[in-house]
Scaffold this motif. Structure first.
Motif, PDB file in Angstrom:
ATOM      1  N   ARG A  99      25.668  99.497  52.146  1.00  0.00           N
ATOM      2  CA  ARG A  99      25.208 100.665  51.411  1.00  0.00           C
ATOM      3  C   ARG A  99      24.195 101.397  52.287  1.00  0.00           C
ATOM      4  O   ARG A  99      23.559 100.787  53.158  1.00  0.00           O
ATOM      5  N   GLU A 102      20.712 103.317  52.700  1.00  0.00           N
ATOM      6  CA  GLU A 102      19.395 103.530  52.089  1.00  0.00           C
ATOM      7  C   GLU A 102      18.547 104.348  53.044  1.00  0.00           C
ATOM      8  O   GLU A 102      18.850 104.467  54.236  1.00  0.00           O
ATOM      9  N   VAL A 127      22.473  98.757  54.833  1.00  0.00           N
ATOM     10  CA  VAL A 127      22.027  97.495  54.246  1.00  0.00           C
ATOM     11  C   VAL A 127      23.240  96.811  53.616  1.00  0.00           C
ATOM     12  O   VAL A 127      24.086  97.479  53.011  1.00  0.00           O
ATOM     13  N   GLY A 153      15.992  95.821  51.074  1.00  0.00           N
ATOM     14  CA  GLY A 153      16.350  97.204  51.310  1.00  0.00           C
ATOM     15  C   GLY A 153      16.143  97.648  52.743  1.00  0.00           C
ATOM     16  O   GLY A 153      16.158  96.846  53.689  1.00  0.00           O
ATOM     17  N   ALA A 154      15.903  98.953  52.906  1.00  0.00           N
ATOM     18  CA  ALA A 154      15.898  99.575  54.228  1.00  0.00           C
ATOM     19  C   ALA A 154      14.786  99.035  55.131  1.00  0.00           C
ATOM     20  O   ALA A 154      15.007  98.779  56.319  1.00  0.00           O
ATOM     21  N   GLU A 175      10.896  94.874  47.968  1.00  0.00           N
ATOM     22  CA  GLU A 175      12.266  95.374  47.826  1.00  0.00           C
ATOM     23  C   GLU A 175      13.137  94.418  47.015  1.00  0.00           C
ATOM     24  O   GLU A 175      13.932  94.865  46.169  1.00  0.00           O
ATOM     25  N   ASN A 182      14.696  95.721  43.525  1.00  0.00           N
ATOM     26  CA  ASN A 182      16.140  95.770  43.318  1.00  0.00           C
ATOM     27  C   ASN A 182      16.604  94.841  42.204  1.00  0.00           C
ATOM     28  O   ASN A 182      17.482  95.185  41.408  1.00  0.00           O
ATOM     29  N   GLY A 189      19.426  99.458  45.612  1.00  0.00           N
ATOM     30  CA  GLY A 189      19.154 100.487  46.604  1.00  0.00           C
ATOM     31  C   GLY A 189      18.739 101.823  46.043  1.00  0.00           C
ATOM     32  O   GLY A 189      18.362 102.712  46.809  1.00  0.00           O
ATOM     33  N   ASN A 245      16.152 102.426  44.035  1.00  0.00           N
ATOM     34  CA  ASN A 245      14.699 102.522  43.864  1.00  0.00           C
ATOM     35  C   ASN A 245      14.314 103.211  42.560  1.00  0.00           C
ATOM     36  O   ASN A 245      13.272 103.865  42.475  1.00  0.00           O
TER      37      ASN A 245
END
Length: 465
Positions: free
Chosen positions: A2, A4, A13, A20-21, A105, A109, A120, A122
């Motif tokens: 995905r 991010e 990611v 996450g990122a 993160e 999530n 992702g 947020n």
């Protein structure tokens, strides 16, 4: 995968990852060791984020739904359910920011998933705005490390050291009447009892326990609330004590408290250095004890052989029936690692530049490894070696009768020079000292036997007074 975004741009990611990122960026930046931060630090981070969510709900920063989801996710992190998503290498940014963001993160999530959102997105829970509200990596991560080190010491290390101390003290009592040669410079010396030797070992453990306990009050002093540089910017009034109150309640560690000076607490890591130093001293003690045990157990026929160690495994692939002192050998290897860990922790501690120490992850790794290794090896040493050690009384008696240093007890009666002459004669003629002294006629046979009472020699004083 995905896509991010963080403040530096887009990142790919893994689609099912809770991180996450920022975490993914750290993974790419630090492909160093394959070692992740210790489990106990992850547990402490989860506990800290849970406490923050509780305060932030009361302060109106989080609504009830967000706070509840964050707390549930934080509990899952603390319990280890998401360890696979803590993917940042331990050799990372020196503040631990990458691991703090990894935590933020994962919790955000998972909280969004609980609230029906998507990984992702947020939203409705943001890792910085909600999970990290009122906090900074610079106070949260070292707080987690200190909490982890405190709990590991009290729950693992101290109980294990007490177990070994008890085992050694038990052998000191059991061997109280086993008289044997003392040895200094690895050479024969005046007699001691095997119990006295083991009593000394037990005392080393008792002092090691005191040293670890003495370091813990400084480990329990936490930088939480100092935020970025120690000033507490963006931390609402009352947040730190509220969080600490919850941490004390949930861990059972009543000693946890806010640092008296946040600039010391974030610019330095002296508390961890002190604990590491205590662990090093314990390692030094254990090395001496383990080496003595295997020396005294050397043989079985051509060594000292005053001890018989438990046989736990075959000792050689080529020499049949050989048995080696493998448990003491394991202990000494652990101690070498602990001493090395302390060197790195010392270097890390001295590199607190200005307002922040930036060696925290490696210090966490080393101190927690030292605590764990000492705990497991002390417990194993007690159970698989010391508890089963037996005295070879016949061998001890044989050797103490051959011990020329017992001539020392004759010095008050016949003088140093005459004692040395008789001892040298016994050595040259390869005869028992007692026999040579009686033959010389310097004392009556009764006086010789009284003076050369080896058990009495272990009790000090002038023999025969």
């Amino acid at each position: 995968m995905r896509t991010e975004r963080d403040s530096m741009g887009e990142m790919q990611v893994p689609a099912g990852a809770y991180y996450g990122a920022q975490t993914q960026r750290a993974v790419q930046n630090f492909p160093i060791s394959g070692q992740r931060i210790p489990r106990r630090v992850i547990q402490a981070l989860g506990l800290i984020k849970h406490a923050a969510a509780t305060f932030n709900e009361g302060a109106g920063v989080l609504d009830a739904d967000r706070a509840g989801a964050v707390r549930r996710a934080a509990d899952e992190v603390a319990s280890g359910q998401h360890d696979a998503d803590f993917v940042v290498d331990v050799f990372q940014t020196g503040s631990g920011t990458s691991s703090n963001m990894n935590t933020n993160e994962v919790i955000a999530n998972r909280a969004n998933e609980l609230l029906g959102g998507q990984l992702g997105a947020n939203d409705p829970v943001h890792p910085n705005d909600h999970v990290n509200a009122g906090q900074s990596s610079n106070d949260v991560f070292p707080t987690a490390v200190h909490v982890a080190a405190y709990l590991a010491s009290t729950e693992e290390l101290l109980p294990a050291l007490r177990t070994l101390e008890s085992s050694l003290a038990g052998k000191a009592r059991a061997f109280a009447d086993v008289v044997k040669p003392g040895r200094t410079h690895l050479m024969d010396a005046t007699p001691v009892t095997l119990g006295q030797e083991f009593g000394g070992y037990a005392r080393q453990l008792a002092l090691g326990i005191e040293r670890v306990e003495a370091a813990l009050p400084r480990v329990a002093e936490l930088p939480l609330g100092g935020t970025a540089v120690g000033t507490g910017l963006n931390a609402p009034a009352g947040m730190t004590e509220a969080m600490l109150s919850e941490l004390r309640e949930r861990t059972g560690a009543d000693a946890l408290r806010e640092a008296s000076d946040h600039f010391e607490a974030q610019g330095a890591r002296d508390g961890l250095v002190e604990l590491s130093g205590a662990c090093k001293t314990v390692a030094v003690s254990l090395t001496k004890i383990a080496n003595d045990v295997r020396l005294l157990g050397s043989g079985p026929r051509t060594g000292i052989a005053e001890l018989q160690l438990p046989a736990v495994q075959p000792g050689s692939s080529i020499m049949p029936a050989k048995v080696n002192p493998v448990i003491p050998e394991s202990v000494t290897q652990v101690c070498a690692q602990v001493i090395g860990n302390d060197t790195a922790a010392t270097v890390g501690g001295m590199n607190g530049h200005l307002e922040l120490n930036v060696y925290i992850p490696v210090m966490a790794r080393n101190v927690l490894e030292s605590v764990h290794l000492l705990a497991t090896s002390a417990e194993n040493f007690a159970r698989q070696c010391i508890d089963g050690v037996e005295a070879n009384e016949a061998r001890a008696t044989e050797l103490v009768e051959k011990d020329l240093a017992i001539v020392t007890a004759l010095v008050p009666a016949i003088g140093y020079d005459k004692s040395a002459e008789l001892s040298k004669r016994a050595l040259e003629q390869d005869r028992p000292l007692r026999e040579v002294v009686k033959e010389a006629g310097v004392l009556s046979d009764e006086e010789v036997d009284r003076a050369l009472d080896t058990k009495a020699m272990t009790e000090g004083g002038v023999i025969g007074e």
